[in-house]
Design a protein around this motif. Structure first.
Motif, PDB file in Angstrom:
ATOM      1  N   SER A 130     -35.856  35.302  24.266  1.00 31.30           N
ATOM      2  CA  SER A 130     -37.279  34.987  24.149  1.00 31.30           C
ATOM      3  C   SER A 130     -37.823  34.541  25.495  1.00 31.30           C
ATOM      4  O   SER A 130     -37.065  34.207  26.411  1.00 31.30           O
ATOM      5  N   ALA A 131     -39.147  34.517  25.609  1.00 29.31           N
ATOM      6  CA  ALA A 131     -39.768  34.213  26.897  1.00 29.31           C
ATOM      7  C   ALA A 131     -41.200  33.743  26.681  1.00 29.31           C
ATOM      8  O   ALA A 131     -41.726  33.812  25.566  1.00 29.31           O
ATOM      9  N   PRO A 132     -41.844  33.260  27.749  1.00 28.55           N
ATOM     10  CA  PRO A 132     -43.253  32.880  27.629  1.00 28.55           C
ATOM     11  C   PRO A 132     -44.114  34.047  27.166  1.00 28.55           C
ATOM     12  O   PRO A 132     -43.779  35.215  27.380  1.00 28.55           O
ATOM     13  N   ALA A 133     -45.231  33.731  26.544  1.00 26.04           N
ATOM     14  CA  ALA A 133     -46.099  34.750  25.963  1.00 26.04           C
ATOM     15  C   ALA A 133     -46.713  35.631  27.047  1.00 26.04           C
ATOM     16  O   ALA A 133     -47.437  35.157  27.929  1.00 26.04           O
ATOM     17  N   ARG A 164     -48.750  36.921  22.721  1.00 26.90           N
ATOM     18  CA  ARG A 164     -48.088  36.061  21.740  1.00 26.90           C
ATOM     19  C   ARG A 164     -46.559  36.121  21.853  1.00 26.90           C
ATOM     20  O   ARG A 164     -45.884  35.180  21.474  1.00 26.90           O
ATOM     21  N   PHE A 165     -46.023  37.233  22.344  1.00 25.33           N
ATOM     22  CA  PHE A 165     -44.582  37.405  22.480  1.00 25.33           C
ATOM     23  C   PHE A 165     -44.198  37.399  23.960  1.00 25.33           C
ATOM     24  O   PHE A 165     -45.025  37.653  24.833  1.00 25.33           O
ATOM     25  N   GLY A 166     -42.905  37.171  24.222  1.00 24.31           N
ATOM     26  CA  GLY A 166     -42.383  37.462  25.546  1.00 24.31           C
ATOM     27  C   GLY A 166     -42.107  38.960  25.659  1.00 24.31           C
ATOM     28  O   GLY A 166     -42.336  39.722  24.714  1.00 24.31           O
ATOM     29  N   GLY A 192     -35.236  31.546  26.066  1.00 22.18           N
ATOM     30  CA  GLY A 192     -34.094  31.352  25.194  1.00 22.18           C
ATOM     31  C   GLY A 192     -33.168  32.547  25.281  1.00 22.18           C
ATOM     32  O   GLY A 192     -33.623  33.695  25.296  1.00 22.18           O
ATOM     33  N   LEU A 193     -31.871  32.307  25.358  1.00 17.41           N
ATOM     34  CA  LEU A 193     -30.865  33.371  25.454  1.00 17.41           C
ATOM     35  C   LEU A 193     -29.910  33.229  24.271  1.00 17.41           C
ATOM     36  O   LEU A 193     -29.238  32.209  24.125  1.00 17.41           O
TER      37      LEU A 193
END
Length: 330
Positions: free
Chosen positions: A139-142, A153-155, A253-254
């Motif tokens: 995951s990542a910043p939007a 809204r998503f990475g 996040g990994l």
């Protein structure tokens, strides 16, 4: 473009990483990952990314902290990356996962508080060499708008699957955005335009300007299906403790799951069957006038082999000049 020999390219990355505060060992770890990107023709993740790392470190509000394991069981671990660059956090996470999967047959390891985790196929290739299959999601910043929307809204939310085989593993590694963050940053650095349909500006208007896209949103890959996958990857990254929408270049996040095929079947036989299946896929009759059918990771391996034979990489002059300036600070 500037043509660099592979040793010169490696040395330039190491010098720039050392100049911005990394130890010699950490600089080597980062350089190996970035140079592998260049070898595979993914220039936005190679030396250009080294420059982005330097810029992020120079503008950080506080120095990074040591990478720590904050929770652990025989089959799992949670890593706090200490706001260290993800190439270092990713390798620590992978090493933990490999050790646990070898001992227990399966491992799930999550890392948070990191950024720029790089190519997941880089990690999965190492896992495959250890005889392990796996899944990595991040995951990542939007930065990416969901299907039907124009606000981030998503990475960029990559996800990858790897399977051991001989002579090369099968690795499928994709981003869930229409264009990757590194590509947009590089195009902005070089003054180039994006392709149509890849991004929106802050007002939600389609744009070809990479700088405007960085202030707005990238499109999602694969329509509603890719949008759903992007959401799932974000949720997996959040399982590590990562925030849903961290600020700036931070808080990725990994999520790593590795498993030993030998826990279910004969591991050697499985690898042989994977390789045979891959050959069957490659032998598929192509469409008229089309190229031979490939399986995931074929292109990367072929490009890397060719670059290694050539012994050089071509890097944008502006990137080389900026890295040489940074390296000179050491």
């Amino acid at each position: 473009m500037t043509t660099l020999t592979l040793p010169d390219a490696h040395a330039l990355i190491v010098a720039a990483m050392t100049a911005c505060g990394h130890s010699a060992e950490a600089a080597e770890t980062i350089a190996d990952h970035l140079l592998d990107c260049e070898l595979r023709g993914l220039s936005f993740g190679g030396l250009a990314r080294a420059l982005s790392i330097v810029e992020r470190i120079r503008t950080a509000d506080a120095p990074p902290q040591p990478i720590r394991v904050v929770a652990e069981t025989p089959v799992s671990a949670t890593v706090d990356g200490g706001d260290q660059v993800g190439y270092l956090v990713g390798m620590r996470t992978l090493q933990l996962a490999i050790a646990k999967a070898r001992a227990q047959g399966i491992a799930i390891v999550g890392a948070r508080n990191t950024w720029y985790t790089g190519m997941f196929s880089y990690y999965l290739e190492k896992a495959a060499k250890a005889g392990l299959a796996g899944v990595i999601a991040g995951s990542a910043p939007a930065l990416v708008a969901p299907h039907g929307g124009t606000e981030a809204r998503f990475g960029t939310n990559p996800i990858a699957f790897g399977f051991p085989a001989t002579p090369t593993p099968i690795i499928w590694d994709i981003g869930t955005s229409a264009v990757m963050y590194g590509e947009v940053k590089l195009k902005a650095r070089l003054g180039e335009k994006l392709a149509p349909g890849q991004a929106y500006d802050a007002a939600g208007t389609p744009t070809l300007d990479p700088a405007a896209a960085l202030e707005g949103a990238f499109g999602v890959w694969g329509g509603h299906k890719g949008s759903g996958l992007a959401l799932v990857v974000q949720l997996l990254g959040m399982m590590t403790g990562a925030a849903a929408d961290p600020p700036g270049v931070s808080g990725c996040g990994l999520f790593v799951v590795l498993f030993d095929p030998g826990a279910l079947t004969d591991a050697g036989d499985y690898q042989r069957r994977v390789a045979a299946f891959a050959e069957m896929v490659r032998a598929t009759r192509p469409v008229e006038g089309g190229r031979p059918v490939r399986v995931p990771f074929d292109r990367s391996v072929a490009c890397r082999d060719e670059t290694l034979r050539r012994g050089t990489v071509d890097v944008p002059e502006v990137v080389v000049a900026a890295l040489r300036q940074e390296a000179g600070r050491a």
